[in-house]
Design a protein around this motif. Structure first.
Motif, PDB file in Angstrom:
ATOM      1  N   ARG A 287     -46.958 -38.087  50.069  1.00 55.36           N
ATOM      2  CA  ARG A 287     -45.575 -37.644  50.323  1.00 55.36           C
ATOM      3  C   ARG A 287     -45.483 -36.117  50.333  1.00 55.36           C
ATOM      4  O   ARG A 287     -44.787 -35.538  51.168  1.00 55.36           O
ATOM      5  N   GLU A 288     -46.176 -35.475  49.397  1.00 57.84           N
ATOM      6  CA  GLU A 288     -46.154 -34.016  49.359  1.00 57.84           C
ATOM      7  C   GLU A 288     -46.774 -33.430  50.626  1.00 57.84           C
ATOM      8  O   GLU A 288     -46.241 -32.474  51.205  1.00 57.84           O
ATOM      9  N   ALA A 289     -47.889 -34.007  51.050  1.00 54.47           N
ATOM     10  CA  ALA A 289     -48.556 -33.532  52.264  1.00 54.47           C
ATOM     11  C   ALA A 289     -47.680 -33.766  53.485  1.00 54.47           C
ATOM     12  O   ALA A 289     -47.558 -32.893  54.359  1.00 54.47           O
ATOM     13  N   ALA A 290     -47.062 -34.937  53.562  1.00 51.89           N
ATOM     14  CA  ALA A 290     -46.199 -35.254  54.698  1.00 51.89           C
ATOM     15  C   ALA A 290     -44.977 -34.352  54.729  1.00 51.89           C
ATOM     16  O   ALA A 290     -44.555 -33.888  55.802  1.00 51.89           O
ATOM     17  N   THR A 291     -44.403 -34.082  53.573  1.00 52.06           N
ATOM     18  CA  THR A 291     -43.244 -33.186  53.501  1.00 52.06           C
ATOM     19  C   THR A 291     -43.594 -31.817  54.058  1.00 52.06           C
ATOM     20  O   THR A 291     -42.834 -31.230  54.840  1.00 52.06           O
TER      21      THR A 291
ATOM     22  N   ILE B 199     -51.804 -35.019  57.957  1.00 51.03           N
ATOM     23  CA  ILE B 199     -51.286 -35.474  56.660  1.00 51.03           C
ATOM     24  C   ILE B 199     -52.439 -35.889  55.761  1.00 51.03           C
ATOM     25  O   ILE B 199     -52.494 -35.539  54.578  1.00 51.03           O
ATOM     26  N   ALA B 200     -53.386 -36.644  56.324  1.00 45.64           N
ATOM     27  CA  ALA B 200     -54.535 -37.116  55.548  1.00 45.64           C
ATOM     28  C   ALA B 200     -55.338 -35.938  54.996  1.00 45.64           C
ATOM     29  O   ALA B 200     -55.691 -35.916  53.814  1.00 45.64           O
TER      30      ALA B 200
ATOM     31  N   GLY C 168     -55.993 -34.754  51.074  1.00 44.99           N
ATOM     32  CA  GLY C 168     -57.351 -34.935  50.570  1.00 44.99           C
ATOM     33  C   GLY C 168     -57.906 -36.325  50.822  1.00 44.99           C
ATOM     34  O   GLY C 168     -58.734 -36.824  50.058  1.00 44.99           O
ATOM     35  N   LEU C 169     -57.449 -36.954  51.912  1.00 45.28           N
ATOM     36  CA  LEU C 169     -57.877 -38.305  52.256  1.00 45.28           C
ATOM     37  C   LEU C 169     -58.476 -38.329  53.652  1.00 45.28           C
ATOM     38  O   LEU C 169     -58.281 -37.406  54.445  1.00 45.28           O
ATOM     39  N   THR C 170     -59.217 -39.396  53.945  1.00 42.32           N
ATOM     40  CA  THR C 170     -59.623 -39.640  55.323  1.00 42.32           C
ATOM     41  C   THR C 170     -58.478 -40.365  56.030  1.00 42.32           C
ATOM     42  O   THR C 170     -57.591 -40.936  55.380  1.00 42.32           O
ATOM     43  N   LYS C 171     -58.501 -40.373  57.343  1.00 39.97           N
ATOM     44  CA  LYS C 171     -57.442 -41.052  58.087  1.00 39.97           C
ATOM     45  C   LYS C 171     -57.414 -42.557  57.786  1.00 39.97           C
ATOM     46  O   LYS C 171     -56.323 -43.118  57.570  1.00 39.97           O
TER      47      LYS C 171
END
Length: 221
Positions: free
Chosen positions: A38-42, A58-59, A63-66
């Motif tokens: 949510r923080e990344a998307a915001t 966003i990923a 810190g994530l993979t897609k």
């Protein structure tokens, strides 16, 4: 075997978690990841809007993979609408909370709450602004409720005017002026920082609240 030894044996060992602990750990881990998403998307939506934001961006910010991201969300549209919901709810500040009865106190509270929101959640504010700049195509379902909320506030202000508690003015425009002067510190924070340097919110509130109240005829110099 003594009673003490028997009791010690029946207790679960600290280094072997009970069945409830792994489930709780999984829930907490999931909540941390969802919060990071949510923080990344915001941040991404506030910078690029819905169309300009990719799930890959966003990923990476989270810190994530897609593929990992899509394990937690269906798509960016679902996430965007969830964030728009949170924006609208955060902006639904109670205009006249219990305990406040005087126009001067109610307006001061409202202005301060709007200012705090701009300073505390600038990226959330910018999501809404970006959506407006992009045409507001995702806001259709929000306008009926927004009009209802605003009309209630307008009714309160017009009631004060009718009773001679504040000078006559357009209540809709008063609210929009308050939104503009407070939200400016979120949407135009970059401009403010380059022209004025860092601003302390207390200094802003010290100038802004009396400025508006004087304009309403609620304060004298």
């Amino acid at each position: 075997m003594t009673a003490a030894k028997s009791t010690a044996r029946t207790k679960p060992r600290a280094d072997h978690p009970t069945p409830a602990r792994p489930a709780r750990a999984v829930r907490e881990s999931r909540q941390r990841i969802l919060s990071a998403i949510r923080e990344a998307a915001t941040e991404e939506f506030s910078l690029h809007g819905l169309k300009g934001t990719s799930t890959q961006a966003i990923a990476e910010r989270a810190g994530l993979t897609k593929p990992q991201l899509h394990y937690y969300i269906t798509g960016k549209e679902e996430l965007y609408n969830e964030l728009l919901d949170s924006v609208m709810m955060a902006w639904k500040i109670e205009f006249a909370p219990p305990g406040l009865t005087e126009p001067v106190d109610i307006l001061a509270h409202y202005i301060r709450a709007k200012l705090d929101h701009a300073f505390d959640q600038p990226t959330v504010s910018r999501i809404f602004t970006r959506e407006i700049l992009d045409g507001g195509h995702n806001l259709g379902r929000y306008w009926p409720n927004a009009r209802t909320w605003v009309q209630k506030e307008v009714g309160i202000i017009n009631g004060w005017i009718a009773r001679g508690l504040m000078k006559p003015m357009n209540a809709h425009l008063l609210l929009m002026h308050i939104w503009a002067m407070t939200q400016h510190h979120a949407d135009f924070a970059l401009q403010v920082s380059h022209i004025c340097g860092p601003l302390d919110r207390e200094a802003v509130a010290h100038d802004l609240i009396p400025f508006i109240l004087r304009g309403c005829g609620l304060m004298r110099d």
